[in-house]
Design a protein around this motif. Structure first.
Motif, PDB file in Angstrom:
ATOM      1  N   LEU A  87       7.944  11.564  12.548  1.00 11.88           N
ATOM      2  CA  LEU A  87       7.987  10.193  12.047  1.00 11.88           C
ATOM      3  C   LEU A  87       8.785   9.266  12.944  1.00 11.88           C
ATOM      4  O   LEU A  87       8.710   8.054  12.821  1.00 11.88           O
ATOM      5  CB  LEU A  87       8.597  10.147  10.643  1.00 11.88           C
ATOM      6  CG  LEU A  87       7.768  10.744   9.511  1.00 11.88           C
ATOM      7  CD1 LEU A  87       8.458  10.499   8.189  1.00 11.88           C
ATOM      8  CD2 LEU A  87       6.369  10.169   9.480  1.00 11.88           C
ATOM      9  N   GLY A  88       9.564   9.815  13.837  1.00 11.25           N
ATOM     10  CA  GLY A  88      10.453   8.971  14.622  1.00 11.25           C
ATOM     11  C   GLY A  88       9.855   8.603  15.956  1.00 11.25           C
ATOM     12  O   GLY A  88      10.013   7.483  16.434  1.00 11.25           O
ATOM     13  N   GLN A  89       9.156   9.541  16.581  1.00  6.28           N
ATOM     14  CA  GLN A  89       8.701   9.275  17.930  1.00  6.28           C
ATOM     15  C   GLN A  89       7.299   8.684  17.959  1.00  6.28           C
ATOM     16  O   GLN A  89       7.076   7.588  18.426  1.00  6.28           O
ATOM     17  CB  GLN A  89       8.722  10.575  18.736  1.00  6.28           C
ATOM     18  CG  GLN A  89      10.089  10.859  19.316  1.00  6.28           C
ATOM     19  CD  GLN A  89      10.064  12.102  20.146  1.00  6.28           C
ATOM     20  OE1 GLN A  89       9.545  13.125  19.745  1.00  6.28           O
ATOM     21  NE2 GLN A  89      10.666  12.029  21.320  1.00  6.28           N
TER      22      GLN A  89
ATOM     23  N   PHE B  64       2.441  10.332   4.284  1.00  5.72           N
ATOM     24  CA  PHE B  64       0.996  10.195   4.067  1.00  5.72           C
ATOM     25  C   PHE B  64       0.687  10.018   2.581  1.00  5.72           C
ATOM     26  O   PHE B  64      -0.073   9.120   2.192  1.00  5.72           O
ATOM     27  CB  PHE B  64       0.315  11.443   4.634  1.00  5.72           C
ATOM     28  CG  PHE B  64      -1.136  11.599   4.255  1.00  5.72           C
ATOM     29  CD1 PHE B  64      -2.119  10.855   4.900  1.00  5.72           C
ATOM     30  CD2 PHE B  64      -1.525  12.518   3.288  1.00  5.72           C
ATOM     31  CE1 PHE B  64      -3.465  11.015   4.568  1.00  5.72           C
ATOM     32  CE2 PHE B  64      -2.859  12.680   2.960  1.00  5.72           C
ATOM     33  CZ  PHE B  64      -3.831  11.922   3.601  1.00  5.72           C
ATOM     34  N   LEU B  65       1.316  10.813   1.740  1.00  2.86           N
ATOM     35  CA  LEU B  65       0.994  10.787   0.309  1.00  2.86           C
ATOM     36  C   LEU B  65       1.502   9.507  -0.352  1.00  2.86           C
ATOM     37  O   LEU B  65       0.809   8.918  -1.180  1.00  2.86           O
ATOM     38  CB  LEU B  65       1.600  12.005  -0.404  1.00  2.86           C
ATOM     39  CG  LEU B  65       0.968  13.360  -0.084  1.00  2.86           C
ATOM     40  CD1 LEU B  65       1.686  14.468  -0.823  1.00  2.86           C
ATOM     41  CD2 LEU B  65      -0.526  13.356  -0.443  1.00  2.86           C
ATOM     42  N   PHE B  66       2.717   9.099   0.022  1.00  2.59           N
ATOM     43  CA  PHE B  66       3.309   7.947  -0.672  1.00  2.59           C
ATOM     44  C   PHE B  66       3.266   6.684   0.185  1.00  2.59           C
ATOM     45  O   PHE B  66       3.770   5.650  -0.218  1.00  2.59           O
ATOM     46  CB  PHE B  66       4.763   8.255  -1.059  1.00  2.59           C
ATOM     47  CG  PHE B  66       4.884   9.501  -1.898  1.00  2.59           C
ATOM     48  CD1 PHE B  66       4.524   9.476  -3.246  1.00  2.59           C
ATOM     49  CD2 PHE B  66       5.326  10.686  -1.357  1.00  2.59           C
ATOM     50  CE1 PHE B  66       4.620  10.628  -4.016  1.00  2.59           C
ATOM     51  CE2 PHE B  66       5.422  11.831  -2.126  1.00  2.59           C
ATOM     52  CZ  PHE B  66       5.072  11.795  -3.465  1.00  2.59           C
ATOM     53  N   GLN B  67       2.705   6.806   1.365  1.00  3.36           N
ATOM     54  CA  GLN B  67       2.635   5.681   2.300  1.00  3.36           C
ATOM     55  C   GLN B  67       4.012   5.040   2.509  1.00  3.36           C
ATOM     56  O   GLN B  67       4.157   3.824   2.510  1.00  3.36           O
ATOM     57  CB  GLN B  67       1.615   4.640   1.806  1.00  3.36           C
ATOM     58  CG  GLN B  67       0.171   5.076   2.039  1.00  3.36           C
ATOM     59  CD  GLN B  67      -0.130   5.340   3.502  1.00  3.36           C
ATOM     60  OE1 GLN B  67       0.133   4.506   4.357  1.00  3.36           O
ATOM     61  NE2 GLN B  67      -0.644   6.517   3.829  1.00  3.36           N
ATOM     62  N   SER B  68       5.017   5.906   2.651  1.00  2.00           N
ATOM     63  CA  SER B  68       6.367   5.394   2.891  1.00  2.00           C
ATOM     64  C   SER B  68       7.135   6.408   3.716  1.00  2.00           C
ATOM     65  O   SER B  68       7.146   7.598   3.395  1.00  2.00           O
ATOM     66  CB  SER B  68       7.068   5.147   1.551  1.00  2.00           C
ATOM     67  OG  SER B  68       8.430   5.455   1.652  1.00  2.00           O
ATOM     68  N   ALA B  69       7.737   5.933   4.767  1.00  2.00           N
ATOM     69  CA  ALA B  69       8.496   6.831   5.630  1.00  2.00           C
ATOM     70  C   ALA B  69       9.706   7.387   4.892  1.00  2.00           C
ATOM     71  O   ALA B  69      10.102   8.539   5.091  1.00  2.00           O
ATOM     72  CB  ALA B  69       8.939   6.103   6.888  1.00  2.00           C
TER      73      ALA B  69
ATOM     74  N   GLY C 154      -1.250   7.719  12.087  1.00  2.00           N
ATOM     75  CA  GLY C 154      -1.002   6.348  11.647  1.00  2.00           C
ATOM     76  C   GLY C 154      -0.336   6.216  10.306  1.00  2.00           C
ATOM     77  O   GLY C 154      -0.593   5.287   9.556  1.00  2.00           O
ATOM     78  N   ASN C 155       0.523   7.152   9.956  1.00  2.00           N
ATOM     79  CA  ASN C 155       1.290   7.016   8.724  1.00  2.00           C
ATOM     80  C   ASN C 155       2.536   6.191   9.004  1.00  2.00           C
ATOM     81  O   ASN C 155       2.956   6.061  10.149  1.00  2.00           O
ATOM     82  CB  ASN C 155       1.671   8.379   8.186  1.00  2.00           C
ATOM     83  CG  ASN C 155       0.451   9.187   7.840  1.00  2.00           C
ATOM     84  OD1 ASN C 155      -0.332   8.795   6.996  1.00  2.00           O
ATOM     85  ND2 ASN C 155       0.274  10.298   8.535  1.00  2.00           N
ATOM     86  N   PRO C 156       3.114   5.633   7.947  1.00  2.00           N
ATOM     87  CA  PRO C 156       4.337   4.858   8.164  1.00  2.00           C
ATOM     88  C   PRO C 156       5.378   5.712   8.873  1.00  2.00           C
ATOM     89  O   PRO C 156       5.588   6.866   8.503  1.00  2.00           O
ATOM     90  CB  PRO C 156       4.798   4.532   6.743  1.00  2.00           C
ATOM     91  CG  PRO C 156       3.597   4.675   5.900  1.00  2.00           C
ATOM     92  CD  PRO C 156       2.716   5.683   6.547  1.00  2.00           C
TER      93      PRO C 156
END
Lengths: 509, 366, 311
Positions: free
Chosen positions: C217-219, C60-65, C124-126
């Motif tokens: 983040l995976g499912q 969420f903070l860095f918009q990167s998984a 809806g985060n990466p």
């Protein structure tokens, strides 16, 4: 000619509440077998654990080959060539012998993976070199005690030890295994110029193998002698401080009816191996039957089976004529048995509970302590406990102190006070004076004889042969779970009994 | 005796320090997340004590915590750890509730007695199973009770969505509401406190009395301290352990009944939010001593109810309560470890100094 | 009846099985490390929960998984260190610490989730990479099962093999096992058993963080919900016990759990999902009884000595 390898200079070790080593200075020379003797708790193992770096001394210094020990940890000690075979083996049971031997210096493949083939090869090479036959691929858990000890010695040798400490190595060995061990020790000292320090309390072994002997007592090193210049009697008197001269105890009365009858008993030990094999014995009222046996020959299982603490596979036990085979301890106690167990801390008392509570145990449901609504009357408990405390000469911080904080001797007196005061027709007593000081021993012995003279049937089991001889009317020797001999105390020598104890002779019953 | 006093003082000192530190760390968390710590704590205090109904809620929750904590004490005294109180509580609650629904129209006393009995039996049986498994088969009771918790929660969830579902369309997952005649009487208007607390007080006293004052309680303590010694001295450990576990479960079941008949009047998911686990942790902080458990229950109940008030009035998430509570637990669980670490260091220094002094003294003499 | 069997043994079931099993497997592999080191780790549930939260927070903070993964691994490391500090250094009761850790995670993630994401939570985060291999699509059954799984599903298998080799084929793995089975052995060899226990705790922290990252983040698409670990830590613990801390067997145990979970989902039309969801828990209990009974029997059998002398 004698080149010092290890020097202790003014070593002291203070544990919380115990000064285990008190200003010890000692030199051990290269290529000798040095025996360190003393009673339990004299500080022998502590001193050697310091040399091996398990503890850091609170005072003094150790020099190995003239170099001061800088850091007290096993790694440093190992690097200096010190190896130690502990009393309780330091082996991982689920690992193979080779895995245990090479631990910490495992041969590797690709710099990362354990190289099993190389470990086995190196172990085999050591086995050849020192003549200590062991199968490197066998799991340690599947090896006999004697073989496990070999693995321990090989481990030390693999690490490059030339100063080998052995902590009571023969306590768990059969006589034959002991002979083999000593042969190996002699060989490595003669051929490899190694130094061996042997901790023991068996004086026969000291005479058999050592060049010099150091005697410890209560944390101090009291004497160091060339073994050839002393005899066992002299060492023994140095160990105990004064010669062990038991006064004869006055025994009165004659044996009466059968009170304990054990017939064809079979039990397994905790590993599922046969411990007691077809064993029979009986004790009459007004007599003490002493069991003489080397530790681990089934006597513990026998005692516990009689008391209901151990499962009986077959055979029977009768207390006062009542069959109590595989009954609960409660039922067996009700049949007339009281029991002083061999391990007071594990079985004989609750270390957390107070002395008073420990003295009460077993009587908490009696009317005088238990009032309406199941109320436990603490003042009557205190009164009762206080009275026992006095009568059995228990010395400590009073009946409210935690039992675990007392000295071993006083703990033992608590157990004895409680069990003896049940006034049962049958008593079984295991290791009554283990770790107990001399004054208390005398007290405990006279109490036991008092019970005997009052008509109690007593089964006594002790690792101390002197004790067995002093208290028993009859003696049975047990070896590998079988009775190997039965004697009237006055008509047998301790040499004879020692012979039967070690299984040297078996007699047909 | 003085040594015991000393131990008690040490415990008390450590408890106070732990609580202060926990609040300190809580303040940092609050500050980091843009809340004024002092204001939040003030709101928390007010949330617990500013009105009689708040105090009533505190007492109601303290009752739940104390009974759960005592249930845990009862097991741990004999060396069995009942972690399954949550499941026992849920099953007790739902069955008790359903008894009230089924017997609608019967006399009040009959319904309440039968509901309480049902809760006791269900809770007891649900603890009896892991108890027997532990004693007879030697299966770790901690794991079985944890598994049984989830099974109970799922079962309740199934029942309130299926066979025992309320016919009211406003209740999506819950049983029928209990007829008001079967409720425990309310004590403070607007709060959940009910006359159930008197029953709870009697039970609590009874547990304390048995554990601390009777010869049976003394036997229980022996079994917990050294089971081998207890068996050696003629006690029937197995029976006692299973019995204590079963009673522990029965108490939890009864707490469920109290929750339904005293506070919620319906079975729904909010009947317990891991309340038993909080009670268990209170018991642990209290070193499984019944009286301390009861006192600490009051403290933690105030903390929780206060945190809920704080969320409503100051907009701070009430989860901060769990953080503060667990930090206290971390400190209390590590107490002896921290203490020995400090003690060891001191002792080593002292011994070294003593040895040095002695040796110097020795050389002087020479 | 055929319909039911068809649903049970469809590709969808096995696809779901892998999904359900992966987080449990990751935690169970981590738990195997602590178990080997002689630590009863009941706190995996909290570790997973924190892993799930911090993965989403990073994402969420860095918009990167990947950032999410990095952050959660960092936190996992700290959690492992903290666990070891209390359990190994201060010798606290590991059950209490584990229990408290679970509650602490519930409180911390709940509090931070409220504070950072607000009441509605973060959506809806990466999320992590999903692996779709063209050649797999051509294989009928297996293609459906394996394709479209998160990269962590594949990573888990690789990690399982690595940890298996580590524990049973490397010197450090031997030391780890010795630290639980007989720590004095290590100490007298000049190796600190405490250090091995620290390492085990840290590894467990890392693996549980990964398990959490997979959950959040995976499912789903980068969503955190309160208490989303949902007792998976306890199931992982059961897998560890069942597998005698063998990473490979623990993975299989997790697959079994996943299978029953998947059946539950597939048969919702016939049975209430709550009832089918119970099955793995009940199986776990039966599993434990079976394991213990088997151990007891083995102990009784003559000459066969117990290798793992646990609890």
């Amino acid at each position: 000619m004698s080149e010092p390898v290890v020097e202790f200079r003014h070593i002291s070790m203070q544990f919380p509440g115990v000064l285990a080593n008190d200003d010890i200075s000692l030199t051990v020379n290269k290529g000798e077998v040095f025996a360190l003797v003393g009673e339990n708790g004299a500080g022998k193992s502590t001193l050697m654990n310091l040399l091996y770096g398990i503890y850091t001394p609170t005072g003094g210094e150790i020099y190995i080959r003239g170099r001061r020990v800088e850091r007290y940890n096993p790694k440093y000690a190992i690097d200096q060539g010190v190896g130690m075979v502990h009393q309780h083996f330091m082996l991982v049971p689920s690992f193979t012998a080779a895995q245990n031997i090479v631990m910490r210096k495992e041969p590797k493949k690709l710099g990362l993976f354990y190289d099993n083939a190389e470990a086995i090869r190196q172990t085999r090479a050591l086995v050849e070199e020192y003549g200590l036959e062991v199968d490197p691929t066998e799991k340690v858990a599947d090896l006999s005690v004697g073989l496990q000890q070999r693995v321990e010695i090989l481990k030390a040798l693999y690490r490059g030890a030339d100063i080998l400490i052995l902590d009571e190595p023969t306590a768990v060995l059969t006589p034959q295994e002991t002979d083999e061990l000593f042969a190996v020790l002699r060989r490595i000292v003669a051929e490899k110029q190694m130094t061996v320090i042997l901790i023991t309390h068996k004086l026969g072994e000291v005479m058999a193998i050592s060049d010099r002997v150091g005697v410890m007592r209560k944390g101090r090193l009291v004497n160091v002698k060339n073994t050839s210049e002393v005899d066992q009697r002299q060492i023994a008197s140095m160990m105990v401080g004064r010669p062990v001269l038991y006064e004869a105890l006055e025994k009165t009365g004659t044996p009466g009816e059968l009170r304990i009858e054990v017939a064809h008993l079979r039990c397994l030990d905790e590993r599922g191996l046969p411990a007691v094999r077809d064993l029979s014995l009986s004790v009459r009222s007004g007599e003490v039957l002493g069991i003489a046996a080397v530790e681990g020959n089934g006597q513990s299982e026998l005692i516990e089976a009689i008391a209901g603490m151990q499962h009986i596979e077959s055979g029977s036990v009768k207390i006062c004529g009542k069959d109590v085979t595989n009954r609960s301890p409660a039922e067996i106690r009700a049949a007339g048995l009281a029991h002083v167990p061999e391990d007071r801390l594990a079985t004989g008392l609750s270390a957390e509970a107070s002395v008073g509570e420990n003295l009460l145990t077993g009587r908490q449901r009696e009317k005088r302590f238990r009032k309406a609504f199941d109320f436990l009357d603490r003042s009557s408990v205190a009164r009762y406990a206080g009275e026992l405390y006095e009568r059995f000469d228990i010395r400590g911080a009073g009946v409210d102190a935690a039992a675990g904080d007392m000295s071993g001797g006083n703990m033992q007196k608590v157990v004895i006070a409680r069990e003896f005061n049940f006034d049962t027709p049958v008593l079984i007593i295991a290791q009554p004076t283990r770790g107990v000081d001399v004054g208390a021993i005398e007290f405990i012995h006279s109490r036991i004889i008092e019970k005997r003279n009052a008509g109690c049937a007593i089964l006594l089991c002790s690792a101390d042969l002197d004790e067995v001889f002093r208290l028993s009317d009859r003696i049975v020797t047990i070896y590998e779970g079988r009775v190997t001999g039965e004697f009237v105390t006055d008509q047998v020598t301790r040499e004879e009994v020692g012979y039967y104890m070690t299984g040297a002779r078996e007699v047909a019953q | 005796m003085s040594e015991r006093m000393q131990q008690r003082l040490r415990y008390l000192a450590f408890l106070v320090i732990s609580i202060l530190l926990a609040f300190g760390i809580g303040a940092i968390v609050l500050a980091v997340t843009d809340h004024e710590p002092l204001a939040a704590y003030k709101a928390m205090f007010q949330g617990a004590f500013s009105a009689p109904r708040h105090i009533g809620d505190v007492l109601e929750y303290a009752m739940v915590l104390a009974l759960c904590g005592l249930a845990c004490d009862l097991g741990s005294r004999v060396g069995i750890f009942n972690v399954g109180g949550e499941g026992q509580l849920l099953l007790g609650a739902i069955v008790a509730c359903q008894v009230g629904v089924w017997l609608k129209g019967s006399p009040t006393w009959l319904v309440m007695v039968l509901a309480a009995l049902a809760a006791i039996v269900v809770g007891g049986v649900y603890a009896f199973i892991p108890g027997v498994l532990k004693v007879k088969v030697k299966v770790n009771e901690v794991i079985t009770t944890i598994m049984l918790n989830t099974v109970a929660a799922l079962l309740c969830s199934y029942l309130v969505k299926g066979p025992w579902q309320s016919s009211s369309k406003y209740v999506t997952a819950g049983t029928e509401k209990l007829n008001a005649q079967y409720w425990f009487g309310g004590l403070i208007k607007g709060s959940k406190l009910s006359t159930a607390i008197f029953a709870a007080a009697v039970i609590a006293f009874f547990i304390w009395y048995v554990m601390q004052r009777t010869s049976r309680g003394y036997e229980m303590k022996l079994i917990g301290q050294n089971p081998r010694f207890a068996r050696f001295s003629g006690l029937r450990n197995d029976t006692v352990v299973i019995l204590c576990m079963t009673i522990s479960g029965a108490i939890c079941g009864l707490v469920g009944m109290f929750r339904v008949y005293g506070a919620e009047h319906i079975f729904k998911s909010g009947i317990s939010n891991d309340y038993y686990f909080e009670g268990l942790m209170v018991a642990m902080i209290a070193r499984y001593q019944p009286l301390t458990t009861i006192l600490l229950s009051l403290f933690f109940a105030a903390l929780k109810i206060g945190a809920e008030g704080m969320q409503a009035s100051a907009g701070v998430s009430n989860h901060i309560y769990l953080i503060i509570q667990t930090i206290i637990i971390f400190f209390m669980a590590a107490e002896s470890g921290i203490f020995t670490a400090i003690e060891n260091r001191r002792m080593q220094k002292a011994a070294r100094r003593a040895a040095l002094a002695r040796r110097e003294g020795g050389t002087d003499n020479e | 009846m055929n319909d039911i069997l068809g649903r049970i043994f469809s590709a969808g079931t096995f696809q779901q099985m892998l999904r359900s099993a992966t987080p449990v497997a990751l935690a169970a592999i981590g738990g195997s490390m602590t178990e080997h080191a002689g630590i009863m780790n009941i706190g995996m549930d909290g570790m997973i929960l924190m892993g799930a939260f911090f993965a989403v927070l990073g994402s969420f903070l860095f918009q990167s998984a990947m950032a999410g993964l990095a952050l959660t691994l960092g936190v996992g490391l700290i959690v492992g260190l903290f666990f070891a500090l209390l359990v190994v250094k201060f010798k606290s009761d590991e059950f209490i610490i584990g229990c408290a850790l679970n509650t602490f995670a519930l409180g911390l993630t709940g509090y931070l989730s409220d504070s950072v994401f607000g009441a509605s939570g973060a959506k809806g985060n990466p999320s992590l990479l999903v692996v779709r291999l063209p050649f797999l699509r051509k294989i009928p059954f297996i293609g459906t099962v394996l394709n479209g799984q998160s990269i962590l599903v594949w990573v888990t298998v690789v990690l399982m093999v690595i940890m298996w080799v580590f524990v049973y084929k490397t010197p450090h793995g031997f030391w780890l096992r010795a630290s639980g089975e007989k720590p004095e052995t290590l100490r007298t060899a000049g190796i600190s058993p405490e250090r091995m226990k620290w390492i085990a705790s840290i590894l467990c922290g890392l693996f549980c963080a990964l398990a959490g990252a997979y959950l959040s983040l995976g499912q789903l698409s980068g969503t955190f919900s309160k208490g989303m670990s949902n007792s998976r830590g306890y199931i992982a613990f059961a897998c560890v016990i069942f597998a005698a801390a063998h990473p490979g067997k623990a993975y299989l145990a997790a697959l079994m759990f996943g299978f029953f979970d998947a059946i539950g989902m597939r048969l919702q039309a016939y049975v209430s999902s709550e009832l089918t969801q119970m099955i793995p828990y009940i199986i776990t209990i039966l599993m434990m009884i079976y394991v213990v009974v088997r151990q007891n029997n083995r102990r009784r059998a003559p000459r066969k000595l117990q290798g793992m002398a646990k609890s």
